[in-house]
Design a protein around this motif. Structure first.
Motif, PDB file in Angstrom:
ATOM      1  N   MET A  74       0.845  -1.195   0.000  1.00 11.68           N
ATOM      2  CA  MET A  74       0.000   0.000   0.000  1.00 11.68           C
ATOM      3  C   MET A  74       0.877   1.240   0.000  1.00 11.68           C
ATOM      4  O   MET A  74       1.920   1.281   0.616  1.00 11.68           O
ATOM      5  CB  MET A  74      -0.878  -0.077   1.266  1.00 11.68           C
ATOM      6  CG  MET A  74      -2.050   0.859   1.294  1.00 11.68           C
ATOM      7  SD  MET A  74      -3.061   0.771  -0.164  1.00 11.68           S
ATOM      8  CE  MET A  74      -3.033   2.458  -0.673  1.00 11.68           C
ATOM      9  N   SER A  75       0.434   2.254  -0.687  1.00 13.76           N
ATOM     10  CA  SER A  75       1.264   3.431  -0.878  1.00 13.76           C
ATOM     11  C   SER A  75       1.630   4.088   0.443  1.00 13.76           C
ATOM     12  O   SER A  75       2.715   4.605   0.595  1.00 13.76           O
ATOM     13  CB  SER A  75       0.524   4.436  -1.746  1.00 13.76           C
ATOM     14  OG  SER A  75      -0.644   4.857  -1.081  1.00 13.76           O
TER      15      SER A  75
ATOM     16  N   THR B  90       5.002   3.744   2.178  1.00 14.74           N
ATOM     17  CA  THR B  90       6.260   4.230   1.628  1.00 14.74           C
ATOM     18  C   THR B  90       6.603   5.631   2.128  1.00 14.74           C
ATOM     19  O   THR B  90       7.684   6.113   1.882  1.00 14.74           O
ATOM     20  CB  THR B  90       6.185   4.282   0.094  1.00 14.74           C
ATOM     21  OG1 THR B  90       5.214   5.248  -0.258  1.00 14.74           O
ATOM     22  CG2 THR B  90       5.845   2.942  -0.478  1.00 14.74           C
TER      23      THR B  90
ATOM     24  N   ARG C 215       7.737   8.561   4.513  1.00 15.15           N
ATOM     25  CA  ARG C 215       8.745   8.478   5.561  1.00 15.15           C
ATOM     26  C   ARG C 215       8.417   9.262   6.807  1.00 15.15           C
ATOM     27  O   ARG C 215       9.023   9.091   7.826  1.00 15.15           O
ATOM     28  CB  ARG C 215      10.082   8.944   5.002  1.00 15.15           C
ATOM     29  CG  ARG C 215      10.753   7.887   4.178  1.00 15.15           C
ATOM     30  CD  ARG C 215      11.662   8.529   3.173  1.00 15.15           C
ATOM     31  NE  ARG C 215      10.872   9.212   2.154  1.00 15.15           N
ATOM     32  CZ  ARG C 215      11.255   9.335   0.900  1.00 15.15           C
ATOM     33  NH1 ARG C 215      12.400   8.854   0.521  1.00 15.15           N
ATOM     34  NH2 ARG C 215      10.509   9.946   0.023  1.00 15.15           N
TER      35      ARG C 215
ATOM     36  N   GLY D 213       3.030  20.903  -0.177  1.00 18.04           N
ATOM     37  CA  GLY D 213       3.289  19.599   0.424  1.00 18.04           C
ATOM     38  C   GLY D 213       4.106  19.673   1.701  1.00 18.04           C
ATOM     39  O   GLY D 213       4.521  18.652   2.229  1.00 18.04           O
TER      40      GLY D 213
ATOM     41  N   LEU E 247      -1.176   9.718  -2.292  1.00 13.44           N
ATOM     42  CA  LEU E 247      -0.032   8.954  -1.802  1.00 13.44           C
ATOM     43  C   LEU E 247      -0.247   8.496  -0.364  1.00 13.44           C
ATOM     44  O   LEU E 247       0.353   7.534   0.079  1.00 13.44           O
ATOM     45  CB  LEU E 247       1.240   9.800  -1.892  1.00 13.44           C
ATOM     46  CG  LEU E 247       1.654  10.192  -3.319  1.00 13.44           C
ATOM     47  CD1 LEU E 247       2.735  11.254  -3.301  1.00 13.44           C
ATOM     48  CD2 LEU E 247       2.139   8.970  -4.085  1.00 13.44           C
TER      49      LEU E 247
ATOM     50  N   GLU F 226      -3.470   8.046   0.990  1.00  8.74           N
ATOM     51  CA  GLU F 226      -4.929   7.954   0.953  1.00  8.74           C
ATOM     52  C   GLU F 226      -5.525   7.486   2.283  1.00  8.74           C
ATOM     53  O   GLU F 226      -6.446   8.111   2.818  1.00  8.74           O
ATOM     54  CB  GLU F 226      -5.306   6.991  -0.180  1.00  8.74           C
ATOM     55  CG  GLU F 226      -6.772   6.894  -0.459  1.00  8.74           C
ATOM     56  CD  GLU F 226      -7.069   5.772  -1.450  1.00  8.74           C
ATOM     57  OE1 GLU F 226      -6.233   5.524  -2.335  1.00  8.74           O
ATOM     58  OE2 GLU F 226      -8.127   5.147  -1.315  1.00  8.74           O
TER      59      GLU F 226
END
Lengths: 218, 462
Positions: free
Chosen positions: A1-2, A5, A7, A69, A199, A201
């Motif tokens: 799952m995204s 990833t 950090r 972001g 990314l 979600e």
């Protein structure tokens, strides 16, 4: 799952000042562990479980943090969001920070058809929002930027009218001004970074679930 | 002309530009490691594209304005760079490559049977709206177009090939957001709203705003079925692709929406076969340029980057505007954003030129230059200093360039005199063949200061 990833913890940008307490209260009512910024000089604070990191900034900077972001989620007034004009997601509003942005001026302006005025001067700290609104109304106006005490402008002859935030109307009244037209109904809106919504979600949806008005706890 | 009122070029409003480092906003300038990195990324991506059978095409930097704008860029025509040619005709700097490929295929290749696979790399130019995110005017793109197939297999190939391109850059942590022009298009057909209403719906979809969507629903007085579709529209997104497609089927209002879902179902099966389905997020409320795209649309995202790394979609209507109509699908990667993504994974790095293998002091000897030429043909990089320098001067120069070998040519002895070397025992005079052996050996063993550059990439032949 995204989500795995990514950090760093989910980062949430909170506004200082007028909206700070209301937003924090709303988040805590939704079961979120919002740290107390008044007890610390740090600008970023993590929740005890380390899954979220809160940052506090000037309200006008919240949309900036989110669009770039620097934060994944933010809480902003609709007035600030429209003024900053950034491209973010705005899934829903919250019933807090309710106020309106209005066009105001001396009472004599009540009878004036603004469309017929040739050179209207308007002072405001919301230059983009005001310009966009005048364009949408087909009114020709010169917008003058002020950073505070906007009511002074018509009193000193700096401008004919003002566009400003109105909560109770008492400040206007005290300075002999009246509301002429509504420009925007503002309230707190939750904003989400476009990429983060994809990314991260799961984290984002979980957070939104806690904050959504009408959700259990909120 | 009344010259009195005419301002000198550049206008008199600004002070004379005294800062010569100043560049226009939105263009990029890369030095040394950064330049090498972008070139490596471009090479890696293009090499990948070629292994999938895509042929390089080189396209003009500008074209006639009426050719492109009216046919393809009606929606973005105010963001194009325009200028005039000698006869006063409008030219535009290319705002993308796809339109040029469409023109090429629709006209010059009209007589040939397809399919065609084209890849390209180059800059495109647009006044990008300042959405607060990034101000860019020159975009370096590497892209592919597959012309002549309407099958979902073609869409899947484009996505898989672009994914392979990112993998070749060691940027394998991407996410692909897939949408479909016909789901939104079909919804509009079903609602038949006024244009201004459609704008409100698009705004709601773009900002994922429940508030704006609710206002639209109130204003357009939908039937109960339409209302259910609209009210669920913003929930039709996520990484649970199969579940979403099943749920979305319940909200179809016409054939066009159904066919969009059929097409997406087929596509996701193929993406599964290509092994990239787990990277896909589906978004049926995704709205992209409808004048252009007629089927699937997609975006590539990289972690910790707010700007999209790549995008594309199916454009079956475009080529027909130039000539013989054909279905087509394609996409591009933003090379500047790939550079940023690589940088985001590294500590910041001081920039410096790449150290040469060998620095040779000024020499005009044909014998020496021929020998150096032979070594260069083998891929060894050797700098011959162009100005006369003393021995200590050339040693200093060698140190500052971090050359692994510093040498001087001696005309009398016809020997290279090695002044400094990564292997100190080789310092001293040596004849041509020993000198060549030394450099070849050093190159092979890479005994040097390890190159500061980034991870080696598949296309690392720069």
């Amino acid at each position: 799952m995204s989500d795995a990833t990514c950090r760093r913890p989910l980062r949430i940008s909170l506004p200082k000042g007028r909206l700070a307490d209301d937003v924090a209260r709303h988040l805590r009512a939704g079961g979120l562990d919002v740290p107390d910024f008044s007890a610390s000089r740090q600008l970023t604070l993590r929740t005890a479980d380390g899954t979220q990191e809160y940052i506090q900034s000037k309200p006008t900077d919240v949309p900036t943090f989110v669009v770039h972001g620097g934060a994944d989620i933010g809480f902003s007034g609709l007035d600030t969001l429209r003024e900053e004009g950034v491209d973010v997601l705005e899934p829903f509003t919250l019933p807090i920070g309710i106020c309106r942005i209005s066009l105001a001026g001396p009472p004599a302006w009540r009878d004036v058809d603004l469309h017929l005025k040739d050179h209207l001067r308007v002072a405001t700290k919301y230059t983009r929002l005001a310009s966009d609104w005048f364009v949408s109304q087909g009114i020709n106006a010169e917008v003058i930027k002020l950073n505070g005490s906007v009511e002074l402008a018509p009193l000193t002859g700096l401008s004919d009218l003002i566009v400003d935030l109105v909560e109770t109307g008492r400040t206007l009244q005290a300075n002999g001004l009246v509301e002429l037209q509504h420009v925007l109904d503002s309230r707190v809106v939750i904003i989400v970074n476009r990429s983060a919504s994809r990314l991260r979600e799961n984290e984002v949806n979980r957070f939104l679930g806690c904050v959504r008005p009408g959700s259990p706890g909120a | 002309m009344n010259t009195e009122n005419t301002l000198p070029a550049g206008g008199a409003r600004r002070p004379e530009a005294t800062n010569r480092r100043h560049l226009p906003l939105g263009v990029r300038e890369y030095l040394w490691q950064d330049a090498r990195l972008r070139q490596q990324l471009e090479t890696a991506v293009n090499r990948t594209f070629r292994t999938w059978g895509y042929n390089t095409v080189i396209l003009p930097m500008f074209e006639f304005g009426d050719m492109l704008t009216t046919r393809t860029h009606a929606a973005t025509h105010d963001r194009l760079y325009r200028f005039l040619d000698m006869e006063g005709r409008t030219l535009i700097l290319r705002p993308d490559m796809t339109a040029a490929v469409a023109r090429l295929v629709g006209t010059r290749l009209a007589g040939m049977e397809g399919p065609f696979r084209f890849c390209y790399a180059g800059s495109v130019f647009r006044h990008e709206e300042t959405s607060g995110l990034e101000y860019q005017q020159e975009f370096r793109q590497a892209g592919i177009e597959l012309v002549g197939s309407a099958d979902a297999m073609a869409d899947a190939e484009i996505l898989a090939c672009m994914a392979a391109g990112l993998n070749a850059c060691n940027l394998s942590d991407f996410r692909i957001v897939v949408g479909h022009a016909d789901y939104y298009g079909g919804l509009l057909d079903a609602l038949g709203p006024q244009p201004s209403d459609a704008r409100q719906l698009r705004w709601a979809m773009h900002r994922k705003s429940e508030h704006a969507l609710a206002r639209f629903v109130e204003s357009c007085r939908p039937s109960p079925r339409q209302r259910a579709t609209l009210e669920n529209l913003l929930t039709l997104q996520g990484a649970d692709v199969a579940g979403l497609l099943e749920r979305a089927a319940g909200f179809c209002l016409n054939r066009r929406m159904e066919s969009a879902l059929r097409n997406l179902r087929e596509l996701t099966e193929l993406l599964d076969a290509y092994g990239i389905l787990e990277r896909v997020t589906l978004d049926l409320a995704e709205y992209r340029n409808l004048e252009y795209y007629t089927g699937t649309t997609f975006e590539f995202l990289l972690p910790d980057s707010a700007a999209v790394a790549g995008s594309g979609g199916r454009y079956d209507g475009l080529i027909g505007k130039f000539g013989r109509s054909r279905p087509a699908v394609g996409g591009i990667l933003h090379l500047d954003r790939l550079v940023r993504a690589v940088h985001a994974n590294q500590a910041p790095q001081a920039l410096s030129p790449k150290p040469p293998l060998c620095l040779v002091g000024q020499t005009k000897s044909g014998v020496a230059l021929e020998s150096i030429g032979k070594l260069r043909q083998q891929g060894l990089d050797i700098v011959v200093h162009t100005d006369p320098l003393s021995e200590s001067g050339i040693l200093d120069m060698g140190r500052s360039l971090e050359a692994r070998v510093v040498a001087d040519w001696c005309d009398q002895t016809q020997f290279f005199h090695v002044l400094a070397c990564a292997l100190p025992e080789y310092v001293g005079p040596m004849d041509l063949s020993r000198f060549e052996q030394l450099l070849e050996g050093l190159q092979r063993t890479e005994l040097s200061v390890p190159e500061q550059s980034t991870t080696r990439m598949a296309g690392d032949d720069v």
